[in-house]
Motif scaffolding. Sequence first.
Motif, mmCIF file in Angstrom:
data_model
loop_
_atom_site.group_PDB
_atom_site.id
_atom_site.type_symbol
_atom_site.label_atom_id
_atom_site.label_comp_id
_atom_site.label_asym_id
_atom_site.label_seq_id
_atom_site.Cartn_x
_atom_site.Cartn_y
_atom_site.Cartn_z
ATOM 1 N N LEU A 716 0.829 -1.207 0.000
ATOM 2 C CA LEU A 716 0.000 0.000 0.000
ATOM 3 C C LEU A 716 0.861 1.253 0.000
ATOM 4 N N TRP A 719 1.786 1.882 -3.472
ATOM 5 C CA TRP A 719 0.650 2.441 -4.212
ATOM 6 C C TRP A 719 0.242 3.813 -3.673
ATOM 7 N N LEU A 721 -1.109 4.531 -0.852
ATOM 8 C CA LEU A 721 -2.413 4.451 -0.184
ATOM 9 C C LEU A 721 -2.188 4.368 1.324
ATOM 10 N N LYS A 753 -5.974 -3.335 -6.889
ATOM 11 C CA LYS A 753 -6.230 -1.896 -6.851
ATOM 12 C C LYS A 753 -6.881 -1.490 -8.175
ATOM 13 N N LEU A 757 -10.049 -0.826 -3.391
ATOM 14 C CA LEU A 757 -8.968 -1.713 -2.979
ATOM 15 C C LEU A 757 -9.621 -2.993 -2.464
ATOM 16 N N LEU A 811 -11.148 3.819 -2.383
ATOM 17 C CA LEU A 811 -9.878 4.523 -2.515
ATOM 18 C C LEU A 811 -10.065 5.989 -2.170
#
Length: 820
Positions: A716, A719, A721, A753, A757, A811
């Motif tokens: 994550l 990404w 996130l 993703k 998610l 997200l």
Amino acid sequence: MVDILRYGLKEALGPREVPDSAIALIDDEGTVVGWTNTAQRLFGYAAGEMVGRPAWFVLPFLQNVLHVWAASEQHHARGGWSGTVTTHHRDGHTLHVSLRLSLLWGLDGAVHWLVSGTDIAALSAVETSGSVRESLLTRTPIGIVVRDLELRCVWVNDVIERQDSIPRGQRLGRRLADSLPGAESEALEAVMRQVLRSGKTAVHEYRARPPTDRRREHAFAAYHFRLSDADGRPLGVCSISVDVTGNQRTRERLAILSEASTRIGGTLDVMQTSQEMADLVVPLLADYAVVDLAEFVPLGGEPAARIGPTGQRGQALRRTGLASIHPGTPESPWTRGESIFVPPTSPWISVLASGASHLEPTLDTSPGTWVDNDPARARTIRENGMHSMMLVPIRARHTTLGVALFVRTQEPMPFQEDDLLLAEELVTRAALSLDNGRRYTRERTAALALQRNLLPQSLRDSAAIEVASRYLPADVGNGVGGDWFDVIPLSGARVALVVGDVVGHGINAAATMGSLRTAVRTLADMDLPPDELLSHLDDTVRRQTDEDDDGDGRPVVIGATCLYTVYDPVTRRCTTARAGHPPPAVVGPQGKVTFPDLPTGAPLGVGSVPFEAVEMEVPEGSLLALYTDGLVETRDRDIDVGMRKLGATLAAHPQRPLDDLCSSVIEALPTQSPSDDVTLLLARTRALSPCQTVSWDLPRDPAVVHGARNLVAQQLARWELHRLISDTEVITSELVTNAIRHGAGPVSLRLIKHRQLTCEVSDASRSFPRLCHTRSTDEYGRGILLVSQLSRRWGCRWTTGGKVVWAEQDLPGHDGENLA
């Protein structure tokens, strides 16, 4: 000519059809001496049950008055009596009979009576025509002759002498050939012999010169029927005749009524039916005619509680029919389809409010009349020489729908009462068709609204597909069908595409479609494979059929077809099953078209046939076309031909925008006047890039949970996130722990993703986790509860090797957005 004669008798005698008239011959004591098959049909008694019995056995009122009539010079002079009486059928139900008693003379001054009657309910199915025909029945002079088996005249009334100039003394005891020599009598006798042999009634025309009009021959229509004795054997033949000369004017009126039954009401289109009536009466009855309907009629709405002026505002109507002998209809200030207005003082309002017709033989436009408050109509009346007018309310089923206007401009003869009777008959016939059209429009509009509300209101692209659709309802003659389509987001970025078709048309089919679409969405939320989903849907249809079939003999909707396919953008594979539905068209990125060889499956509701799913690889950028048979199959085009045409159209420009491609398909496969709905759903596949997914195989060791949390946190972070790391760690921890404690076989963890998610944990067990409400003292059982609280949604689906438990989170920046 025979049709005209039959119409002449029909309108003169009054019955809906001449052979429906019940005929009986009774003597001067009231005893039945002759009975017909039509009398048996009306009253329920055969000749053997009535001949020899008093006539008041079925007509009680005759018992007290028949002898008085026979002795009355007034009734002798008038020749009989006409009116309406109430009696009972043999089975007990009440009859309202339009009755006529005709006095007959025999040899040596003997007297008999001929009784002719018709069920009032059979005169006409409309409100006003009964009174019209009953008045004709009362006024029209009818000649009657009864002959024996040798065709000798045994009974005769006074009217027949006025028709053919043969005195009673010259007729009684003789055959027609003796009293009226020539080919005419031979032809009439041939008809009567045929009636005696067959027992079937016959209509024949003959000509004679009445003493009241020796200058020209008159045409008479004679209706011949057989009288039977108590044993049912021929007793003689009775002839009823009426003067149908009536010149060209009468014949045109009869022709109008005959033509109205074929020219008016051939469709359920209110506008067309209105125009058909206007076109029919111009120029046969009027020089100018219009049909103005209340605003609710063309729209299929419910009638207002009251039609008429509201205060001083008058009434708004819609001009739906318009015809004139002059090109361009200069008499009308308004065009067809335009909304018009009538002031509260005009005769239109009184006709609408009272339901009574308005006749102005001489149209008065002088100062002080209603035209003072209607300048537009006053101007056109004067400019076009309108001198006579009729206004007839359009009523059906006790509801006023509008008003019909009939005007004469060029024809110098003003309208008379008989013109009004004819106009009322025509309008009443058309009114039933107009009301049927209004009801059909209402039902079709409701069905369309229901269907469109049940179908997806909009289709949104997703990470898996780009979509577009077309839906065309069936034509006016068949109404709305039960086609549906849907795009359903599934877990793991997957998406389900559905197209189905319910048997039948109308509101019932649309309602069934809605329940099936809801059932499919419910089953899809359970993440069932396509074949299992169709099996459950088949059970639903069969249960619904069993519930609807309550044993009252009413037909129920018992079938539907369906195609269900699931596309996975991670694996780029489609899994498809169908229940009696045409296969999808698959167009590859290079334009190659295939129709996958899928097991057909039985339509939903048949049962006992398993469904089978087929999995196939679908490259990114492929085109999936799901459709109903209404698109590819017509009465003059085989389904294989339509499918090839569909494939060719899709392959010609596979990369075009989907909306444009939908339009191209509809244009390439013309569906003028389709007998079934047309549905097309196009989907262009997308694929998730490798950087959007990541997976790990985990050992079955509780200690691995901490490592799984770290793997998720690191991914994550890559990404970006970060906001989701904490919640996702908890979700991962609980799902992995459940898989290790309660599952079986290897454990896998995957993150996807896309617009959400998704965290997935799979194992080889087939047992699904359940959401439990734990007590504060419980040590276990809170894991799935935590997952449900931290995720947007969660669930579990079966796979070939076991199950997958998943949870989705929104997200950042995509809160609340869904795959739809």
